[in-house]
Design an enzyme around this catalytic site. Sequence first.
Site, PDB file in Angstrom:
ATOM      1  N   ASP A  56       4.387 -32.824  -9.316  1.00 20.71           N
ATOM      2  CA  ASP A  56       5.246 -31.640  -9.426  1.00 20.71           C
ATOM      3  C   ASP A  56       6.158 -31.765 -10.648  1.00 20.71           C
ATOM      4  O   ASP A  56       6.914 -30.849 -10.966  1.00 20.71           O
ATOM      5  CB  ASP A  56       6.047 -31.402  -8.133  1.00 20.71           C
ATOM      6  CG  ASP A  56       7.018 -32.516  -7.817  1.00 20.71           C
ATOM      7  OD1 ASP A  56       6.976 -33.558  -8.489  1.00 20.71           O
ATOM      8  OD2 ASP A  56       7.836 -32.330  -6.887  1.00 20.71           O
ATOM      9  N   SER A  57       6.040 -32.899 -11.371  1.00 22.68           N
ATOM     10  CA  SER A  57       6.676 -33.017 -12.685  1.00 22.68           C
ATOM     11  C   SER A  57       6.164 -31.919 -13.609  1.00 22.68           C
ATOM     12  O   SER A  57       6.735 -31.700 -14.678  1.00 22.68           O
ATOM     13  CB  SER A  57       6.400 -34.394 -13.294  1.00 22.68           C
ATOM     14  OG  SER A  57       5.015 -34.686 -13.249  1.00 22.68           O
ATOM     15  N   ASP A  95       0.453 -33.476  -5.633  1.00 23.09           N
ATOM     16  CA  ASP A  95       1.827 -33.587  -5.135  1.00 23.09           C
ATOM     17  C   ASP A  95       2.139 -32.393  -4.240  1.00 23.09           C
ATOM     18  O   ASP A  95       1.806 -31.249  -4.583  1.00 23.09           O
ATOM     19  CB  ASP A  95       2.783 -33.544  -6.333  1.00 23.09           C
ATOM     20  CG  ASP A  95       3.782 -34.678  -6.312  1.00 23.09           C
ATOM     21  OD1 ASP A  95       3.885 -35.375  -5.284  1.00 23.09           O
ATOM     22  OD2 ASP A  95       4.451 -34.867  -7.343  1.00 23.09           O
ATOM     23  N   LYS A 125       0.461 -36.356  -2.085  1.00 20.60           N
ATOM     24  CA  LYS A 125       1.636 -37.229  -2.149  1.00 20.60           C
ATOM     25  C   LYS A 125       2.855 -36.426  -1.707  1.00 20.60           C
ATOM     26  O   LYS A 125       2.955 -35.235  -2.016  1.00 20.60           O
ATOM     27  CB  LYS A 125       1.844 -37.753  -3.574  1.00 20.60           C
ATOM     28  CG  LYS A 125       3.134 -38.588  -3.726  1.00 20.60           C
ATOM     29  CD  LYS A 125       3.235 -39.262  -5.073  1.00 20.60           C
ATOM     30  CE  LYS A 125       3.801 -38.406  -6.170  1.00 20.60           C
ATOM     31  NZ  LYS A 125       5.153 -37.872  -5.906  1.00 20.60           N
ATOM     32  N   GLU A 194       9.892 -45.345  -7.015  1.00 21.05           N
ATOM     33  CA  GLU A 194      10.480 -44.794  -8.254  1.00 21.05           C
ATOM     34  C   GLU A 194      11.961 -45.162  -8.359  1.00 21.05           C
ATOM     35  O   GLU A 194      12.717 -45.066  -7.384  1.00 21.05           O
ATOM     36  CB  GLU A 194      10.326 -43.267  -8.280  1.00 21.05           C
ATOM     37  CG  GLU A 194      10.969 -42.662  -9.532  1.00 21.05           C
ATOM     38  CD  GLU A 194      10.622 -41.201  -9.791  1.00 21.05           C
ATOM     39  OE1 GLU A 194       9.825 -40.610  -9.036  1.00 21.05           O
ATOM     40  OE2 GLU A 194      11.166 -40.657 -10.770  1.00 21.05           O
TER      41      GLU A 194
HETATM   42  O1  KIV Z   1       5.627 -35.605 -10.126  1.00 20.71           O
HETATM   43  C1  KIV Z   1       5.377 -36.693 -10.657  1.00 20.71           C
HETATM   44  O2  KIV Z   1       4.939 -36.792 -11.813  1.00 20.71           O
HETATM   45  C2  KIV Z   1       5.627 -37.897  -9.875  1.00 20.71           C
HETATM   46  C3  KIV Z   1       5.502 -39.208 -10.560  1.00 20.71           C
HETATM   47  C4  KIV Z   1       6.678 -39.452 -11.417  1.00 20.71           C
HETATM   48  C5  KIV Z   1       5.293 -40.314  -9.604  1.00 20.71           C
HETATM   49  O3  KIV Z   1       5.947 -37.807  -8.734  1.00 20.71           O
END
Ligand code: KIV
Length: 276
Positions: A56-57, A95, A125, A194
């Site tokens: 979700d980044s 995510d 995730k 993290e």
């Molecule tokens: O959303 C994302 O990119 C993440 C990673 C930083 C683990 O959760």
Amino acid sequence: MSTVTVSSAAREQRVTARSVGRAKRRDQRLVMLTAYDFCFARIFDTAGIDLLLVGDSLGNVVQGEDTTLPVTLEEVIYHTRMVVRGAKRALVVADMPFGSYHVSPEDATRNAIRLVKEGGAQAVKLEGGAFMVEVIEHIVRAQIPVMGHVGLTPQSIHQMGGYRVQGRGEAGRLQVMDDARAVQEAGAFACVLEGIPADLAAEVSAELAIPTIGIGAGAGCDGQVLVLHDLLGLNDWTPSFAKQYAGLGALTAKAARAFADEVRNEKFPDEAHSYR
Ligand code: KIV
């Protein structure tokens, strides 16, 4: 720890949630990168990256938002479909965005099923430790592998009061350890750590049977993940825990300037780039 990746023994074999677990038992480091589209998924897959995370980044690095909170389930499904098409070997993890697993375990499972059914994800995730146990258990009962995420959890930005390193002080350390144990007990196949001190991440990794994948969590994790824009230098800045392995931002700007220059000076297209 050996540096052999999960793929080295059988390069073409698909990575699965089970083989990720095996990698830890064989002392093999896991490598995960974020990907949001077909192009980068194909390149990373070909390069032997074990897991591709449709993080979700994408809210930050693709959409230009300040936080990950606005990202929707539909958007993650859309990006997951592109990544899945580019990944022949890597395990694709989608995510779960903020709000898609917070209402109830049933709602969370419905949304996880959408990520698998419509997005083609092979695992999901979600962020959170002990308080997410029921949700993780419910999704795992639907036969969907779940990756946990504890420590600094960006979706909790308002609760944390900013992106702060977690697990400092005795109570903080216990909290992270308890969260990681809870995620494992709930049935997660792996867990992202993290933004926690390196020695704590090493302790958690030694304690858990499932692999830990670190970001800003030092060298003692069972694997590492980076956001692709940090890896390739596509952002204006790179966080201190992330290493830039290429300067594609500067290279891209250089290419764009060269193109603009040639168009303005009537050098492009030339004969070689025109049809007869
Ligand atoms: O959303 C994302 O990119 C993440 C990673 C930083 C683990 O959760």
